[in-house]
Motif scaffolding. Sequence first.
Motif, PDB file in Angstrom:
ATOM      1  N   ARG A   9      -0.144   5.044  -1.432  1.00  0.00           N
ATOM      2  CA  ARG A   9       0.761   4.392  -0.258  1.00  0.00           C
ATOM      3  C   ARG A   9      -0.061   4.166   1.159  1.00  0.00           C
ATOM      4  NH1 ARG A   9       6.861   5.194  -0.628  1.00  0.00           N
ATOM      5  NH2 ARG A   9       6.331   6.995   0.234  1.00  0.00           N
ATOM      6  N   ASN A  51      -1.602   2.454   6.436  1.00  0.00           N
ATOM      7  CA  ASN A  51      -1.488   1.321   5.059  1.00  0.00           C
ATOM      8  C   ASN A  51      -2.130   1.410   4.016  1.00  0.00           C
ATOM      9  OD1 ASN A  51       0.142  -0.975   3.239  1.00  0.00           O
ATOM     10  ND2 ASN A  51       1.165   0.175   3.843  1.00  0.00           N
ATOM     11  N   VAL A 109      -3.318  -2.012   1.839  1.00  0.00           N
ATOM     12  CA  VAL A 109      -3.622  -2.761   2.052  1.00  0.00           C
ATOM     13  C   VAL A 109      -4.385  -2.777   3.969  1.00  0.00           C
ATOM     14  CG1 VAL A 109      -2.013  -3.623   1.085  1.00  0.00           C
ATOM     15  CG2 VAL A 109      -1.841  -4.030   3.568  1.00  0.00           C
ATOM     16  N   SER A 128       1.611  -0.404  -3.066  1.00  0.00           N
ATOM     17  CA  SER A 128       1.145  -1.348  -2.239  1.00  0.00           C
ATOM     18  C   SER A 128       2.575  -2.164  -1.928  1.00  0.00           C
ATOM     19  CB  SER A 128       0.547  -2.930  -2.092  1.00  0.00           C
ATOM     20  OG  SER A 128       1.029  -4.094  -2.861  1.00  0.00           O
ATOM     21  N   ARG A 131      -2.541  -9.824   0.882  1.00  0.00           N
ATOM     22  CA  ARG A 131      -2.987  -8.730   1.018  1.00  0.00           C
ATOM     23  C   ARG A 131      -2.821  -7.758  -0.462  1.00  0.00           C
ATOM     24  NH1 ARG A 131       2.303  -6.106   3.749  1.00  0.00           N
ATOM     25  NH2 ARG A 131       3.542  -7.311   2.255  1.00  0.00           N
ATOM     26  N   ALA A 164      -5.077  -4.980  -2.185  1.00  0.00           N
ATOM     27  CA  ALA A 164      -4.565  -3.946  -2.633  1.00  0.00           C
ATOM     28  C   ALA A 164      -5.860  -3.765  -3.685  1.00  0.00           C
ATOM     29  CB  ALA A 164      -3.128  -4.001  -3.020  1.00  0.00           C
TER      30      ALA A 164
END
Length: 265
Positions: free
Chosen positions: A35, A41, A43, A69, A86, A90
Motif C-alpha cells: 500500500r 503511497n 501510486v 491503491s 492514478r 498503480a
Amino acid sequence: MSGWRLSGFGDEIDPEPCVQLAVLAAVGARLIDVRSAWDVNIVELDADRLAELAGLVRDAGMAVSAVSSPVGKVDIDTPVEDEVERLERAVAAAHALGAPFVRVFSFQYGHRDPESVRDEVLRRLAALVEVARRGDVVLLLENESGLYGDQPERVLDVVESVGSERLRVAWDGGNFVRVGRRPFDEAFPLLVAHIAYLHVKDALADGASVPAGAGDAQLPETIAALTTSGFDGVAALEPHLAVAGRLGASPGRRDSAWRPARSRL
C-alpha cells in the motif's frame, strides 16, 4: 486453510520495506500487500523506487500479492480522468512488482442518496476495468464505509452490472461491521461467488479494531465457508491495531504520503 496463501499489509508494520518483509516472513507469510513504502503511497513511487522495492521483495524470497491503491477512494465528483491516471500508475507498479491484483474503491457519495450516484459509479468502474484489461491485471473492489460499495447489496450490484472478470471482490468483514451489517450472515451469501481476496481484519460494532476473531466480523465462519467453497486465494493481514492515517479518508482528499499504522501482526 490448506492451499491458502498468507500475505499482509506491510505498511502496518513499519515504513521501511526491509522491516515489513522481515516481520511478515517471521509470521510465516511469503507474500506482501503493498500500500505504501518509505511512507510514500504506491501510486507515487517512481520507477527507481519501484525497482528497489521489487529487488528487496525478490531478495527476501517473497512476492507481492496485490498493489493496494487508493483509486476510487475520492468524492464521486472528482474527475474520472484523474482516477484513470492514478490507476494507470498503480498498474505500472503492479507490473514492476509482479502483482496480479490492484485494489480499488467505489467512490464517496457524501450527503447524497447513494442510489442517486449509482449510474456514475458504474460508469467510473467500467472505465477502471478497461485500464485493468489493457494492463492485464484484476481489480479488487474493497467494501468501505462512506463509499457506494459500503453495503453488500451495492457491492454485488457493481460487480454484476460491470460484468467483467477483471473486477472481483476484496472481502473486508471488519468494514461491513462498521456499517452495521453481519458480514457472514448478511453479506457472504451474496458475494461468495465474487470473492478473490480476503482481508483479515476484525472490528466491534462501535468501530473499534480488535485482533482477528475477537470482534463481530464473523471471521471463523467466513474462513470455514470459504474453505468449503473451494476458495484458494490470499488472506492478507490488515489488523489496524494502532492509530492509522486513512488513505484518502477525507472527502476529496488524496494523500500521496501518510502515516501508516504501526501494528504487531
